[in-house]
Structure formats: structure tokens, C-alpha cells
Write a protein that holds these residues in place. Sequence first.
Motif, PDB file in Angstrom:
ATOM      1  N   ALA A 147       0.772  -1.191  -0.105  1.00 50.44           N
ATOM      2  CA  ALA A 147      -0.004  -0.056  -0.024  1.00 50.44           C
ATOM      3  C   ALA A 147       0.841   1.312  -0.086  1.00 50.44           C
ATOM      4  O   ALA A 147       0.310   2.550  -0.179  1.00 50.44           O
ATOM      5  N   PRO A 150       0.945   3.529  -3.812  1.00 50.15           N
ATOM      6  CA  PRO A 150      -0.104   4.165  -4.013  1.00 50.15           C
ATOM      7  C   PRO A 150      -0.688   5.238  -2.815  1.00 50.15           C
ATOM      8  O   PRO A 150      -1.149   6.313  -3.323  1.00 50.15           O
ATOM      9  N   GLY A 151      -0.206   4.832  -1.652  1.00 47.73           N
ATOM     10  CA  GLY A 151      -0.496   5.656  -0.622  1.00 47.73           C
ATOM     11  C   GLY A 151       0.112   7.094  -0.822  1.00 47.73           C
ATOM     12  O   GLY A 151      -0.250   8.297  -0.797  1.00 47.73           O
ATOM     13  N   GLY A 154      -0.875   9.353  -3.519  1.00 44.96           N
ATOM     14  CA  GLY A 154      -2.255   9.947  -3.337  1.00 44.96           C
ATOM     15  C   GLY A 154      -3.533   9.265  -4.014  1.00 44.96           C
ATOM     16  O   GLY A 154      -4.567   9.435  -4.106  1.00 44.96           O
ATOM     17  N   ASP A 155      -3.043   7.796  -4.226  1.00 41.77           N
ATOM     18  CA  ASP A 155      -4.107   6.833  -4.959  1.00 41.77           C
ATOM     19  C   ASP A 155      -4.795   6.028  -3.535  1.00 41.77           C
ATOM     20  O   ASP A 155      -4.377   5.048  -3.328  1.00 41.77           O
ATOM     21  N   TRP A 156      -5.706   6.565  -2.970  1.00 42.06           N
ATOM     22  CA  TRP A 156      -6.392   5.972  -1.920  1.00 42.06           C
ATOM     23  C   TRP A 156      -6.880   4.676  -2.042  1.00 42.06           C
ATOM     24  O   TRP A 156      -6.920   3.785  -1.367  1.00 42.06           O
ATOM     25  N   GLU A 157      -7.769   4.755  -3.330  1.00 37.55           N
ATOM     26  CA  GLU A 157      -8.280   3.460  -3.650  1.00 37.55           C
ATOM     27  C   GLU A 157      -7.478   2.295  -3.899  1.00 37.55           C
ATOM     28  O   GLU A 157      -7.728   1.133  -3.301  1.00 37.55           O
ATOM     29  N   ALA A 159      -4.426   2.179  -2.500  1.00 40.62           N
ATOM     30  CA  ALA A 159      -3.747   1.749  -1.297  1.00 40.62           C
ATOM     31  C   ALA A 159      -4.679   0.837  -0.472  1.00 40.62           C
ATOM     32  O   ALA A 159      -4.307   0.077   0.142  1.00 40.62           O
ATOM     33  N   LEU A 160      -6.150   1.072  -0.262  1.00 40.23           N
ATOM     34  CA  LEU A 160      -7.004   0.360   0.279  1.00 40.23           C
ATOM     35  C   LEU A 160      -7.004  -1.073  -0.234  1.00 40.23           C
ATOM     36  O   LEU A 160      -7.278  -2.033   0.740  1.00 40.23           O
ATOM     37  N   ARG A 161      -7.161  -1.092  -1.732  1.00 41.30           N
ATOM     38  CA  ARG A 161      -7.012  -2.391  -2.084  1.00 41.30           C
ATOM     39  C   ARG A 161      -5.785  -3.427  -1.835  1.00 41.30           C
ATOM     40  O   ARG A 161      -5.891  -4.427  -1.422  1.00 41.30           O
ATOM     41  N   THR A 207       9.075   6.428  -5.247  1.00 38.69           N
ATOM     42  CA  THR A 207       7.990   7.178  -5.991  1.00 38.69           C
ATOM     43  C   THR A 207       8.491   8.237  -6.865  1.00 38.69           C
ATOM     44  O   THR A 207       7.841   9.074  -7.344  1.00 38.69           O
TER      45      THR A 207
END
Length: 248
Positions: A147, A150-151, A154-157, A159-161, A207
Motif C-alpha cells: 500500500a 499508491p498511498g 495519493g491513490d487512496w483506492e 492503497a486500500l485495495r 515514487t
Amino acid sequence: MRFSGAEDRWRQGLGTLRDVVRQTLVTRQLAEHLPATPCRILDVGSGQGTQALRMAARGHHVTALDASGDLLGLLETGIQPGMRVRTVRAEAERLGELFEPGGFDAVLCHGVLMYFDDPDPFLADLARMLAPGGLLSLLVRNGDALAMRPGLLGDWEGALRAFGGTDYVNRLGVPARADRLGELAGRLAVHGLEVRQWYGVRVFSDTFPDDAPIPENLDDLLAAEERAGRTDPYRGVSALIHLICSAS
């Protein structure tokens, strides 16, 4: 294996800052565990041959295996007089039919395991290639920190996946699979491989954008990355983990 079709994008990434960090750290970490005397090394999925050529420059006998004739061609242009390098064009899945068991003192497998849906048959083949007491250098995507990328972007979806699994799509656009350290160590043990040491790779620089320039203070960046890759808790959140394993 699922890497096919991404070769052009892979070539575009060669020499970028992220690539320089990855290759430099892996070389330094690996060199600590290889003997000073020449040994027989098999580089599985060697690609353009960065590690194969560096190991050959240290006097080792290297066999580089890759499915891409173009990438092996790049490798071959880097072979200098006196280097002992043999190239073999074949899929990684064919290890068992191409080489005799126990024929190598060290096997390198960097950035390959992530493309196998079921890694166990491939890990068994890697283990069979090693002579007793041989060394496996394995570089994989860090499933325990999936995570983070993506976190931080700023890709929160995304990161959650990532918290819930180990599947992801990498920068090449290829579906891939990450490995969690504890689970992977257990898989390796089944095949007679003990994790001797592990390192984080790209703790701070994962990143960086594709076009990030090579900075003037590259040595400081590499020193910070190398320190973090050996130190808890930093290495636990690295993008990649580098395992050094010994065969029983």
C-alpha cells in the motif's frame, strides 16, 4: 510467466534513477555474500544483464538466461575481454530441462518471481540448480508494504485495495504478484532454502518520477538507501525486498 509484452517499457526504464538505485543496492548487497574466488552463477531472467556483467567483472563464471533475444543482445554488447559469460535464450520455466541439478554455486533471480501465479514449482527449480551450500539471491515485490506506493502517490483506492491482497499492476502495465516476507520464507524452507539475510530496496526513491534526473548527490542518496535497506523499521516498508538464501 506474465512479463511478455512489456519489454519496450522495461527498456525505457533502463538507466533511470530508480533503476540505478535498484541495481546498485542489489550489487552491493549480493557482493557481501559471494566468495572472493570465482564461482558458477546462473542469472535467471537476466534481462539486459546488469548484474550478470557486474558479477562477471568480479571474476565469476556467469550463465545468463532470458526469454528476450533483444535484451540478451544488450547484455552481449557489454561483455569485455576476459569476462566469462554464456547467454541462453529460454523461458524461466524451462530451467529443469536446460541445466543439470546442482550445477551452480549461486543463482540470481531478480524481479521474476512476481510474474508467477504459483511460485512454488519455480522455486523448486531454482533450488535444484544449487550445489549444496549454494546461494540464492531473490528480489521480489514487498507484499508487506504494497500500500505504500499508491498511498504516497495519493491513490487512496489503490492503497486500500493493497491492504487486502498481493496482486497489483506494475509500472510496466503487467499484472503481478507481491510476496510477504514471512510467507515467502516458509515457501523457501519447503525447498531446503534458509533465508540468511534480507534487505529493503528503494525505501525512499520508489515514487520518483520516470524522468527524475540523476542528482549530483547520488552517492548520498545511495548511502541513505543502503542504510535504510539494512535497518528496521525502514526496510520493512521498502518497495522491493532482496533475500539471500542458502541451500542445505
